[in-house]
Design an enzyme around this catalytic site. Structure first.
Site, PDB file in Angstrom:
ATOM      1  N   LYS A  20      16.623 -10.132 -10.905  1.00 39.66           N
ATOM      2  CA  LYS A  20      15.836  -8.905 -10.733  1.00 39.66           C
ATOM      3  C   LYS A  20      16.715  -7.692 -10.427  1.00 39.66           C
ATOM      4  O   LYS A  20      16.267  -6.559 -10.552  1.00 39.66           O
ATOM      5  CB  LYS A  20      14.753  -9.083  -9.659  1.00 39.66           C
ATOM      6  N   ASP A  21      17.992  -7.928 -10.022  1.00 39.00           N
ATOM      7  CA  ASP A  21      18.914  -6.811  -9.755  1.00 39.00           C
ATOM      8  C   ASP A  21      19.637  -6.336 -11.008  1.00 39.00           C
ATOM      9  O   ASP A  21      20.328  -5.309 -10.988  1.00 39.00           O
ATOM     10  CB  ASP A  21      19.981  -7.231  -8.729  1.00 39.00           C
TER      11      ASP A  21
ATOM     12  N   ARG B  33       7.258  -1.491  -5.300  1.00 40.51           N
ATOM     13  CA  ARG B  33       6.334  -2.398  -6.009  1.00 40.51           C
ATOM     14  C   ARG B  33       5.440  -3.127  -5.011  1.00 40.51           C
ATOM     15  O   ARG B  33       4.220  -3.219  -5.189  1.00 40.51           O
ATOM     16  CB  ARG B  33       7.143  -3.414  -6.830  1.00 40.51           C
ATOM     17  N   ARG B  34       6.069  -3.675  -3.958  1.00 42.88           N
ATOM     18  CA  ARG B  34       5.281  -4.386  -2.942  1.00 42.88           C
ATOM     19  C   ARG B  34       4.365  -3.422  -2.204  1.00 42.88           C
ATOM     20  O   ARG B  34       3.210  -3.738  -1.922  1.00 42.88           O
ATOM     21  CB  ARG B  34       6.217  -5.099  -1.947  1.00 42.88           C
TER      22      ARG B  34
ATOM     23  N   ARG C 233      15.431  -1.914   5.050  1.00 40.92           N
ATOM     24  CA  ARG C 233      16.533  -2.507   4.289  1.00 40.92           C
ATOM     25  C   ARG C 233      17.132  -3.606   5.145  1.00 40.92           C
ATOM     26  O   ARG C 233      16.741  -3.795   6.280  1.00 40.92           O
ATOM     27  CB  ARG C 233      17.633  -1.451   4.018  1.00 40.92           C
TER      28      ARG C 233
ATOM     29  N   ARG D 193      15.588  -8.421   8.495  1.00 40.28           N
ATOM     30  CA  ARG D 193      14.179  -8.146   8.187  1.00 40.28           C
ATOM     31  C   ARG D 193      13.239  -8.994   9.047  1.00 40.28           C
ATOM     32  O   ARG D 193      12.274  -8.489   9.616  1.00 40.28           O
ATOM     33  CB  ARG D 193      13.913  -8.376   6.695  1.00 40.28           C
TER      34      ARG D 193
ATOM     35  N   CYS E 165      14.846  -1.054 -11.594  1.00 37.70           N
ATOM     36  CA  CYS E 165      14.373  -2.190 -10.787  1.00 37.70           C
ATOM     37  C   CYS E 165      13.858  -1.750  -9.428  1.00 37.70           C
ATOM     38  O   CYS E 165      13.374  -2.574  -8.655  1.00 37.70           O
ATOM     39  CB  CYS E 165      15.459  -3.254 -10.652  1.00 37.70           C
TER      40      CYS E 165
END
Length: 328
Positions: A90-91, A138-139, A160, A166, A253
């Protein structure tokens, strides 16, 4: 004539695998290293490389998102400092890099997003006013849309940091929950901390989420052929369709775009590929969500065509206006 290729006749040195330094990247690369040793009979050593995305504390959307975690790895490949590199797919920018080849996309891990919340709460159980951390527009778009539809007063908070950082926001009480990729937690052996796996009907993952990309120099034909043994054709078809959708939307992305291609089976036989896509404003007030189904692609072009077709339908429904800055 001397054979200088990494798999040349006289080659006995370990193959050098370029990887980011995070715990997750090292775990992913370690799994690939074992698989490569199995197919080549060669030892593999991990070469840690720091990328701009690892150093910067800015939000991904601000530093450009696309390519910030892969550029340094690709430069090391092109210089010959490493023989191959492992990325989270995805990166990876959607445009193919000249001089490099995507040698393998192994079997995909769980593509879903996962919630780690206080007191073992699921998304449905989070009380009004809950603060959910995520660095992904997106989330944010899909969580806020879900909250609006279900009358929940949640607040999405941009964060981040690595997995420990996190989850630490929840443990310290600073946040009520964070959302992370299920695949990453699985590869770190930390799925026990997940309090809710988010249904793809609620939050579609990022294009390519849960999949890894193994890249090497296009000039290393023998190595590329050996690495190709790790390729999973179904995973590659699915992520090719998802990434073609992203590319056709001209989105990077870090854009609020979700996509998932899954294989539909009739009994034992897999006969169709369903591709779902979503684009949303980050406050969740507007979403364009569509899907299409076609025969299982038998070529890269077929898979990409499915992605482009769905993107065209989404753009016709107003997707472009929801993405903010579109990638150039």
């Amino acid at each position: 004539m001397t054979d200088n290729s990494p798999l040349g006749a006289g080659a006995t040195k370990p193959l050098r695998l370029g990887t980011r330094r995070s715990k997750l990247a090292m775990a992913q690369s370690g799994l690939v290293a074992e698989a490569v040793t199995e197919v080549t009979g060669r030892a593999v050593e991990l070469v840690e490389i720091t990328t701009y995305g690892d150093i910067s504390r800015e939000q991904l959307a601000q530093i450009g998102g696309t390519g910030v975690f892969v550029a340094a790895l690709r430069e090391a490949l092109l210089r010959g400092d490493v023989d191959f590199a492992v990325h989270s797919l995805k990166d990876l920018p959607t445009a193919q890099h000249e001089g490099l080849v995507l040698a393998a996309v192994p079997v995909r891990e769980d593509p879903r997003d996962a919630l780690v919340a206080r007191d073992g709460l699921t998304l449905e159980q989070l009380p009004s006013g809950s603060r959910i951390g995520t660095g992904s527009p997106r989330r944010m778009a899909q969580l806020n849309a879900y909250a609006r539809a279900h009358g929940l007063g949640i607040e999405t908070v941009p964060i981040r940091g690595n997995v420990d950082t996190r989850i630490g926001f929840v443990r310290s009480g600073e946040l009520d929950a964070v959302v992370l990729a299920a695949a990453g937690l699985s590869r770190l052996g930390r799925t026990g901390e997940v309090t809710d796996f988010l249904s793809v009907d609620t939050v579609l993952p990022a294009p390519g989420q849960g999949a890894l990309a193994i890249e090497c120099a296009a000039s290393s034909a023998d190595l590329a052929a050996a690495l190709a043994e790790l390729d999973d054709p179904y995973t590659r078809a699915a992520v090719t369709a998802e990434r073609a959708l992203l590319a056709a939307l001209e989105a990077g992305c870090s854009a609020p775009v979700g996509a998932l291609a899954d294989l539909l089976a009739d009994g034992q036989a897999v006969n169709e590929l369903r591709l779902r896509g979503v684009v949303g404003s980050t406050d969740g007030s507007s979403l364009v969500q569509l899907s299409t189904t076609g025969p299982v692609p038998t070529s890269h072009d077929d898979a990409a065509a499915l992605g482009r077709e769905l993107a065209a339908e989404m753009l016709a429904k107003g997707a472009a206006g929801l993405m903010g800055e579109r990638a150039l």
